[in-house]
Write a protein that holds these residues in place. Structure first.
Motif, PDB file in Angstrom:
ATOM      1  N   ALA A 156       9.552  10.186   9.557  1.00 45.12           N
ATOM      2  CA  ALA A 156       8.420   9.357   9.158  1.00 45.12           C
ATOM      3  C   ALA A 156       8.827   7.889   9.082  1.00 45.12           C
ATOM      4  O   ALA A 156       8.112   7.005   9.585  1.00 45.12           O
ATOM      5  CB  ALA A 156       7.879   9.834   7.819  1.00 45.12           C
ATOM      6  N   VAL A 157       9.969   7.605   8.475  1.00 44.87           N
ATOM      7  CA  VAL A 157      10.443   6.219   8.375  1.00 44.87           C
ATOM      8  C   VAL A 157      10.654   5.635   9.763  1.00 44.87           C
ATOM      9  O   VAL A 157      10.235   4.499  10.056  1.00 44.87           O
ATOM     10  CB  VAL A 157      11.747   6.151   7.555  1.00 44.87           C
ATOM     11  CG1 VAL A 157      12.372   4.762   7.674  1.00 44.87           C
ATOM     12  CG2 VAL A 157      11.476   6.485   6.091  1.00 44.87           C
ATOM     13  N   TRP A 158      11.296   6.403  10.644  1.00 46.34           N
ATOM     14  CA  TRP A 158      11.549   5.937  12.008  1.00 46.34           C
ATOM     15  C   TRP A 158      10.230   5.618  12.717  1.00 46.34           C
ATOM     16  O   TRP A 158      10.098   4.573  13.376  1.00 46.34           O
ATOM     17  CB  TRP A 158      12.315   7.018  12.761  1.00 46.34           C
ATOM     18  CG  TRP A 158      12.756   6.634  14.135  1.00 46.34           C
ATOM     19  CD1 TRP A 158      13.898   5.965  14.487  1.00 46.34           C
ATOM     20  CD2 TRP A 158      12.059   6.904  15.367  1.00 46.34           C
ATOM     21  NE1 TRP A 158      13.958   5.807  15.856  1.00 46.34           N
ATOM     22  CE2 TRP A 158      12.845   6.367  16.422  1.00 46.34           C
ATOM     23  CE3 TRP A 158      10.859   7.540  15.671  1.00 46.34           C
ATOM     24  CZ2 TRP A 158      12.456   6.462  17.750  1.00 46.34           C
ATOM     25  CZ3 TRP A 158      10.469   7.622  17.006  1.00 46.34           C
ATOM     26  CH2 TRP A 158      11.266   7.098  18.021  1.00 46.34           C
ATOM     27  N   VAL A 167       4.643   1.971   1.223  1.00 48.24           N
ATOM     28  CA  VAL A 167       5.381   3.083   0.641  1.00 48.24           C
ATOM     29  C   VAL A 167       4.903   4.338   1.359  1.00 48.24           C
ATOM     30  O   VAL A 167       3.701   4.618   1.390  1.00 48.24           O
ATOM     31  CB  VAL A 167       5.111   3.218  -0.867  1.00 48.24           C
ATOM     32  CG1 VAL A 167       5.857   4.424  -1.438  1.00 48.24           C
ATOM     33  CG2 VAL A 167       5.501   1.953  -1.602  1.00 48.24           C
ATOM     34  N   VAL A 168       5.801   5.075   1.973  1.00 45.49           N
ATOM     35  CA  VAL A 168       5.438   6.298   2.688  1.00 45.49           C
ATOM     36  C   VAL A 168       5.834   7.504   1.845  1.00 45.49           C
ATOM     37  O   VAL A 168       6.988   7.648   1.450  1.00 45.49           O
ATOM     38  CB  VAL A 168       6.119   6.365   4.070  1.00 45.49           C
ATOM     39  CG1 VAL A 168       5.834   7.708   4.742  1.00 45.49           C
ATOM     40  CG2 VAL A 168       5.633   5.228   4.953  1.00 45.49           C
ATOM     41  N   ALA A 181       0.851  -1.194   0.000  1.00 43.53           N
ATOM     42  CA  ALA A 181       0.000   0.000   0.000  1.00 43.53           C
ATOM     43  C   ALA A 181       0.886   1.243   0.000  1.00 43.53           C
ATOM     44  O   ALA A 181       2.068   1.185   0.370  1.00 43.53           O
ATOM     45  CB  ALA A 181      -0.918   0.022   1.214  1.00 43.53           C
ATOM     46  N   ILE A 182       0.288   2.351  -0.426  1.00 41.61           N
ATOM     47  CA  ILE A 182       0.947   3.656  -0.400  1.00 41.61           C
ATOM     48  C   ILE A 182       0.275   4.503   0.664  1.00 41.61           C
ATOM     49  O   ILE A 182      -0.955   4.624   0.685  1.00 41.61           O
ATOM     50  CB  ILE A 182       0.849   4.357  -1.771  1.00 41.61           C
ATOM     51  CG1 ILE A 182       1.596   3.553  -2.836  1.00 41.61           C
ATOM     52  CG2 ILE A 182       1.398   5.785  -1.695  1.00 41.61           C
ATOM     53  CD1 ILE A 182       1.381   4.066  -4.253  1.00 41.61           C
ATOM     54  N   PRO A 230      10.354   9.997  -0.837  1.00 38.08           N
ATOM     55  CA  PRO A 230      10.409  11.429  -0.504  1.00 38.08           C
ATOM     56  C   PRO A 230      10.177  12.311  -1.725  1.00 38.08           C
ATOM     57  O   PRO A 230      10.495  11.942  -2.856  1.00 38.08           O
ATOM     58  CB  PRO A 230      11.826  11.601   0.049  1.00 38.08           C
ATOM     59  CG  PRO A 230      12.619  10.527  -0.623  1.00 38.08           C
ATOM     60  CD  PRO A 230      11.686   9.365  -0.808  1.00 38.08           C
ATOM     61  N   VAL A 231       9.628  13.480  -1.474  1.00 38.98           N
ATOM     62  CA  VAL A 231       9.381  14.467  -2.526  1.00 38.98           C
ATOM     63  C   VAL A 231       9.721  15.844  -1.968  1.00 38.98           C
ATOM     64  O   VAL A 231       9.870  16.022  -0.760  1.00 38.98           O
ATOM     65  CB  VAL A 231       7.896  14.392  -2.985  1.00 38.98           C
ATOM     66  CG1 VAL A 231       6.958  14.929  -1.906  1.00 38.98           C
ATOM     67  CG2 VAL A 231       7.680  15.118  -4.300  1.00 38.98           C
ATOM     68  N   GLY A 232       9.866  16.831  -2.838  1.00 37.25           N
ATOM     69  CA  GLY A 232      10.097  18.207  -2.378  1.00 37.25           C
ATOM     70  C   GLY A 232      11.476  18.439  -1.803  1.00 37.25           C
ATOM     71  O   GLY A 232      11.607  19.052  -0.741  1.00 37.25           O
ATOM     72  N   PHE A 233      12.509  17.999  -2.496  1.00 39.13           N
ATOM     73  CA  PHE A 233      13.880  18.187  -2.015  1.00 39.13           C
ATOM     74  C   PHE A 233      14.282  19.664  -2.106  1.00 39.13           C
ATOM     75  O   PHE A 233      14.031  20.326  -3.112  1.00 39.13           O
ATOM     76  CB  PHE A 233      14.854  17.341  -2.832  1.00 39.13           C
ATOM     77  CG  PHE A 233      14.801  15.880  -2.531  1.00 39.13           C
ATOM     78  CD1 PHE A 233      15.700  15.311  -1.651  1.00 39.13           C
ATOM     79  CD2 PHE A 233      13.838  15.065  -3.119  1.00 39.13           C
ATOM     80  CE1 PHE A 233      15.657  13.950  -1.368  1.00 39.13           C
ATOM     81  CE2 PHE A 233      13.781  13.711  -2.841  1.00 39.13           C
ATOM     82  CZ  PHE A 233      14.698  13.151  -1.963  1.00 39.13           C
ATOM     83  N   LEU A 234      14.918  20.164  -1.038  1.00 41.52           N
ATOM     84  CA  LEU A 234      15.394  21.550  -1.001  1.00 41.52           C
ATOM     85  C   LEU A 234      16.916  21.654  -0.951  1.00 41.52           C
ATOM     86  O   LEU A 234      17.456  22.743  -1.134  1.00 41.52           O
ATOM     87  CB  LEU A 234      14.814  22.275   0.228  1.00 41.52           C
ATOM     88  CG  LEU A 234      13.300  22.413   0.289  1.00 41.52           C
ATOM     89  CD1 LEU A 234      12.889  23.043   1.623  1.00 41.52           C
ATOM     90  CD2 LEU A 234      12.774  23.233  -0.871  1.00 41.52           C
TER      91      LEU A 234
END
Length: 253
Positions: A195-197, A184-185, A82-83, A210-214
């Motif tokens: 979040a993973v932890w 999938v997170v 699942a996502i 992950p998304v939105g890398f700065l």
């Protein structure tokens, strides 16, 4: 409004920086040296937070989880069941829509999750509770947006959590009885380590998305040394995340 929210806004930038500037004004006559120190710290803090290059450096320190390669998207069904898309608050009473809406950050997560769902065929769960106790839940807002904006039907809604830790715990309560322990997170890159932890502590096997890398060169003028208002907001998010990562390991076991 919860007292913890008020304290958080006062003790974290930019609230604490404003308090330092207020102290500088208050002590300007009785304790000029202390006033000077408070002024330098307050103004200096605002200056650092306003620099895009400081955002880049801070993000690089926090964004420790690499992105998924596009070639991995279709094969996610072999690695997860699942996502899970994590909420990020909401915009209250958006006049253009006539109702509450997901935040821009939330939409960025939803868009990525929708792409992953279409590529892999995995079902989607949205996670996020009531914002200041007012319905609908973040999960419900995201589910409606996923359907209408990205043509993805959300199978499950976890609408009770108010923290990342609760995202993980309540999602596990919902999915574990269904035999789903691999997820999938989807969340922002700086937030992903926490979040993973949290999801691993809840009992999940996690595939981070992950998304939105700065933490990269965004071609800012003068190499990112020119102050920008948007950088203050992003710096605040990164500071909040850095403190959150430390706090979770201290208070959650």
């Amino acid at each position: 409004m919860p007292i913890r929210y008020i304290l958080k806004q006062l003790l974290l930038p930019p609230g604490v920086l404003l308090l330092l500037l207020l102290c500088a004004w208050w002590f300007r006559r009785t304790r000029p040296r202390l006033a000077g120190l408070c002024f330098v710290l307050g103004l200096g803090g605002f200056w650092l937070m306003s620099l895009p290059v400081a955002v880049e450096w801070g993000a690089r320190a926090l964004e420790s989880v690499p992105p998924l390669e596009r070639g991995e998207w279709a094969g996610l069904a072999q690695r997860a069941d699942a996502i899970v898309v994590l909420g990020s608050g909401r915009e209250r009473g958006d006049l253009a829509w006539g109702e509450d809406q997901p935040t821009g950050i939330g939409l960025e997560r939803q868009r990525y999750a929708a792409r992953l769902a279409k590529a892999s065929g995995l079902p989607v769960l949205t996670s996020g509770g009531l914002h200041y106790g007012t319905p609908p839940s973040e999960a419900a807002l995201m589910a409606a947006s996923m359907q209408s904006d990205f043509d993805v039907t959300v199978r499950w809604q976890e609408g009770h959590s108010t923290t990342t830790w609760e995202n993980a715990q309540f999602t596990h309560e919902l999915l574990a009885p269904l035999g789903i322990k691999r997820v999938v997170v989807v969340t922002h890159a700086a937030h992903m380590p926490r979040a993973v932890w949290s999801f691993e502590k809840a009992g999940f096997s996690v595939v981070p998305a992950p998304v939105g890398f700065l933490g990269q060169d965004n071609a800012r003028p003068l190499g990112g040394w020119l102050p920008e208002f948007n950088a203050i907001w992003r710096s605040g998010q990164l500071i909040n995340e850095a403190i959150g990562q430390v706090g979770y390991r201290l208070f959650y076991r």
